[in-house]
Design a protein around this motif. Sequence first.
Motif, PDB file in Angstrom:
ATOM      1  N   VAL A  16       6.194  23.330  43.581  1.00  8.30           N
ATOM      2  CA  VAL A  16       7.195  24.224  43.003  1.00  8.30           C
ATOM      3  C   VAL A  16       8.191  24.663  44.077  1.00  8.30           C
ATOM      4  O   VAL A  16       7.880  24.679  45.270  1.00  8.30           O
ATOM      5  CB  VAL A  16       6.543  25.457  42.335  1.00  8.30           C
ATOM      6  CG1 VAL A  16       5.686  25.045  41.149  1.00  8.30           C
ATOM      7  CG2 VAL A  16       5.726  26.250  43.321  1.00  8.30           C
ATOM      8  N   ASP A  17       9.393  25.007  43.649  1.00  6.28           N
ATOM      9  CA  ASP A  17      10.463  25.356  44.590  1.00  6.28           C
ATOM     10  C   ASP A  17      10.106  26.535  45.492  1.00  6.28           C
ATOM     11  O   ASP A  17      10.543  26.581  46.645  1.00  6.28           O
ATOM     12  CB  ASP A  17      11.756  25.665  43.832  1.00  6.28           C
ATOM     13  CG  ASP A  17      12.388  24.408  43.251  1.00  6.28           C
ATOM     14  OD1 ASP A  17      12.059  23.297  43.732  1.00  6.28           O
ATOM     15  OD2 ASP A  17      13.208  24.539  42.318  1.00  6.28           O
ATOM     16  N   SER A  18       9.320  27.484  45.004  1.00  6.41           N
ATOM     17  CA  SER A  18       8.974  28.650  45.831  1.00  6.41           C
ATOM     18  C   SER A  18       8.198  28.234  47.090  1.00  6.41           C
ATOM     19  O   SER A  18       8.327  28.861  48.138  1.00  6.41           O
ATOM     20  CB  SER A  18       8.169  29.665  45.025  1.00  6.41           C
ATOM     21  OG  SER A  18       6.965  29.092  44.550  1.00  6.41           O
ATOM     22  N   ILE A  19       7.433  27.154  46.990  1.00  6.88           N
ATOM     23  CA  ILE A  19       6.707  26.671  48.168  1.00  6.88           C
ATOM     24  C   ILE A  19       7.680  26.025  49.152  1.00  6.88           C
ATOM     25  O   ILE A  19       7.605  26.263  50.362  1.00  6.88           O
ATOM     26  CB  ILE A  19       5.586  25.696  47.764  1.00  6.88           C
ATOM     27  CG1 ILE A  19       4.515  26.451  46.983  1.00  6.88           C
ATOM     28  CG2 ILE A  19       4.997  24.997  48.990  1.00  6.88           C
ATOM     29  CD1 ILE A  19       3.413  25.595  46.434  1.00  6.88           C
TER      30      ILE A  19
END
Length: 91
Positions: free
Chosen positions: A16-19
């Motif tokens: 996911v982009d948050s990672i």
Amino acid sequence: MRNEDMLLIPGPTPVVDSIYDALASETRSHTDPRFVEVYKRAIDQTKEMFQTDGEVFVIAGSGTLVMEMALVNTVAAGERILVISHGYFGD
């Protein structure tokens, strides 16, 4: 029989982009107060997740590293142990 490379890693894994965002942030020293706070929170949340008040260790490494750390710190030099196969890496 053809010799093929065997890649024993998980993946490819969707991320996911948050990672990706977290990986792109500045690195912090283990002495940085911001790191210390994040680490303490990780320990507390891990204890909560496993429902324990015992000691918890967060290790940045593979399962093989953790197994070696456990053995090196609990088995005396020259002491004999029995290791029964516990999977591909154990063999």
